[in-house]
Design a protein around this motif. Structure first.
Motif, mmCIF file in Angstrom:
data_model
loop_
_atom_site.group_PDB
_atom_site.id
_atom_site.type_symbol
_atom_site.label_atom_id
_atom_site.label_comp_id
_atom_site.label_asym_id
_atom_site.label_seq_id
_atom_site.Cartn_x
_atom_site.Cartn_y
_atom_site.Cartn_z
ATOM 1 N N CYS A 134 0.830 -1.210 0.000
ATOM 2 C CA CYS A 134 0.000 0.000 0.000
ATOM 3 C C CYS A 134 0.864 1.261 0.000
ATOM 4 O O CYS A 134 0.559 2.235 -0.704
ATOM 5 C CB CYS A 134 -0.946 -0.013 1.197
ATOM 6 N N ARG B 225 0.913 4.395 -2.797
ATOM 7 C CA ARG B 225 0.802 5.819 -2.460
ATOM 8 C C ARG B 225 1.982 6.600 -3.026
ATOM 9 O O ARG B 225 1.806 7.678 -3.602
ATOM 10 C CB ARG B 225 0.732 5.997 -0.940
ATOM 11 N N THR C 125 -3.114 7.244 -5.232
ATOM 12 C CA THR C 125 -4.168 7.449 -4.226
ATOM 13 C C THR C 125 -5.475 7.915 -4.865
ATOM 14 O O THR C 125 -6.555 7.367 -4.600
ATOM 15 C CB THR C 125 -3.711 8.465 -3.171
ATOM 16 N N ILE D 283 -6.295 3.680 0.100
ATOM 17 C CA ILE D 283 -5.279 2.642 -0.064
ATOM 18 C C ILE D 283 -4.901 2.153 1.332
ATOM 19 O O ILE D 283 -4.331 2.892 2.127
ATOM 20 C CB ILE D 283 -4.027 3.189 -0.787
ATOM 21 N N ASP D 284 -5.246 0.907 1.634
ATOM 22 C CA ASP D 284 -5.022 0.404 2.991
ATOM 23 C C ASP D 284 -4.983 -1.113 2.974
ATOM 24 O O ASP D 284 -5.763 -1.750 2.236
ATOM 25 C CB ASP D 284 -6.159 0.882 3.915
ATOM 26 N N SER E 70 -4.326 -6.071 -1.278
ATOM 27 C CA SER E 70 -2.907 -6.222 -0.929
ATOM 28 C C SER E 70 -2.625 -7.604 -0.347
ATOM 29 O O SER E 70 -1.532 -8.148 -0.527
ATOM 30 C CB SER E 70 -2.461 -5.126 0.052
#
Length: 492
Positions: free
Chosen positions: A109, A113, A118, A129-130, A136
């Motif tokens: 992630c 970024r 993003t 984005i996490d 992910s």
């Protein structure tokens, strides 16, 4: 009698909830599964254990029915972002399920970024984005499990959230499907086109042929005998993620209706209507639910500490002997006496997003009593909910019509009245048990044409416990200004 079995597959257990044709809960069976923590910050589940537990739970609830002529159908609601990757030919997962709590995707992630993606990901998927979201975790499996990348490139692997895995197993590998709500929590789904986004798949290096077919929540997803529990196949109809299930189960079918689940933390979701409006900073836009040919979108935010604050006062401070006592002490004082608590025990979540923030109690004097601190703790729960809902409704250009609430802390009358006062809106305290399961059951009934539309479903809501605001505007603004000042002190 026709029964609907709703599988509620959560982070800690798998529950089978049996409803009759009158939407009454008949019984439930809960089977816990093991949590795996192979490294600090990593969380895994055994997907095959979860499937076997589901079969056991279904078998147990069916045993309670003493009716040889009974008929059944199956609905599913589930922990949302947990990802499974398995071999389409052997049916075996190539690795444990990567749970939504798992942080192993953090480096993936961070790289996205840093590469400037993003805005693109937010625009297409509605999400931040996490590593919380499934993408992910899937990429990590493909990149780190021996042979997985090659097998994926050869078209041998499938992926899915838990709903997809369960349906694939239940149908003997015939159906590789998901619903729009679960798909919208992967970071790979375009919430505008309602399909997997090729650019997002390429960014995460996930082959499109691994992806399930996304469908509305009120679809028929397949047929199953549940490993021989039933002599003849029963239909699998109605599916959505657990928070979305609660939104539907609380019958928040109109824009401006929201739900808040008060637990350890709180999940707040507001129906924003049929347009996928960009969420405010720090929040996300997802498909709320999709039924009867319509797509309803929702803003969602999560608060770290609500019920956990009361537990801290009980277990750590020993200020009260049980959570139930807090209201009694809070009512011993007429107001908060200028005392505010900011429960940033795990940092500040939405909409402040400061992971380094620490909890604080401020405004105390020599006149401060236990009751003031108890009241400040309860009020902090309501302020945090207000922070989120004000942000959501302003961004969507809607007015909050009603907040439907569930969870243990909703039994606290002082908290619920203060929540109504802070929001200047009606709070509807639900007596619905198993709100997420109820939502899946509703989608099941719509899929099987038991009800013709949402209005007919809404009429099933048998009891309302409404709490209306009584506080003046000046008093509300004065109290909230004190909270805002306290937050800014913590958030420096």
């Amino acid at each position: 009698m026709r029964y609907i079995i709703t599988v509620d597959q959560s982070t800690s257990a798998t529950k089978a909830v049996l409803f009759n044709e009158h939407c009454q809960l008949v019984c439930r069976k809960n089977v816990a599964h093991k949590q795996y923590y192979p490294q600090p910050g990593w969380v895994e589940h055994d997907a095959e254990e979860i499937y076997n537990n589901m079969v056991e739970a279904i078998r147990e609830v069916v045993k309670t029915v003493d009716d040889a002529e009974a008929s059944y159908s199956l609905a599913i609601t589930n922990q949302r972002e947990t990802a499974v990757v398995w071999n389409r030919f052997t049916g075996k997962p190539v690795y444990n399920a990567v749970v939504w709590q798992c942080q192993r995707g953090a480096a993936i992630c961070n790289e996205l970024r840093e590469r400037g993606y993003t805005d693109l990901i937010r625009e297409r998927s509605g999400l931040l984005i996490d590593p919380y979201f499934a993408a992910s975790g899937v990429k990590w499996i493909l990149d780190n499990v021996q042979g997985a990348r090659q097998a994926a490139d050869n078209g041998e692997l499938l992926m899915g959230t838990i709903d997809t895995w369960l349906v694939w197993k239940l149908t003997g590998g015939k159906e590789h499907v998901t619903d729009y709500t679960n798909a919208s929590r992967t970071m790979l789904f375009n919430i505008h086109t309602l399909d997997w986004d090729d650019e997002l798949l390429n960014l995460l290096t996930i082959p499109r042929n691994m992806m399930a077919k996304p469908m509305p929540c009120d679809s028929v997803f397949g047929e199953t005998t549940v490993e021989g529990v039933f002599d003849e196949p029963i239909v699998i109809a109605g599916m959505l993620g657990d928070s979305h299930g609660a939104l539907a189960g609380q019958m928040c079918f109109e824009a401006g209706m929201g739900k808040a689940t008060y637990g350890t933390g709180s999940s707040v979701m507001v129906n924003i209507g049929e347009n996928a409006v960009a969420a405010p900073e720090g929040l996300v836009t997802s498909v709320g639910f999709a039924a009867k040919g319509k797509i309803f979108y929702a803003f969602e935010g999560n608060i770290h500490c609500t019920g956990a604050t009361i537990k801290w006062m009980t277990d750590n401070l020993h200020l009260i002997e049980s959570p139930a006592e807090i209201e009694k002490f809070a009512l011993e004082v007429p107001d908060n006496g200028g005392v505010y608590m900011v429960p940033a025990f795990a940092g500040l979540g939405a909409p402040w997003w400061n992971s380094q923030a620490k909890a604080m109690i401020c405004g105390m004097t020599l006149a401060t009593e236990k009751g003031h601190i108890c009241r400040a703790a309860l009020e902090a729960i309501a302020y945090q909910i207000k922070d989120l809902i004000d942000l959501m409704t302003k961004q969507a250009g809607i007015t909050l019509k009603e907040l439907r609430v569930d969870g243990g802390p909703t039994k606290n009358q002082l908290l619920m009245q203060f929540q109504a006062d802070m929001l200047d809106a009606c709070i509807n305290r639900s007596d619905i048990e198993e709100a997420s399961a109820m939502g899946a059951m509703i989608m099941n009934g719509l899929a099987r044409k038991v009800w013709k539309d949402m209005d007919e479903v809404a009429a099933l809501r048998t009891s309302d416990n409404r709490i209306f605001p009584t506080m003046s505007r000046d008093e509300r603004e004065r109290l909230y200004a004190g909270w805002t000042e306290a937050i800014h002190t913590v958030n420096r």
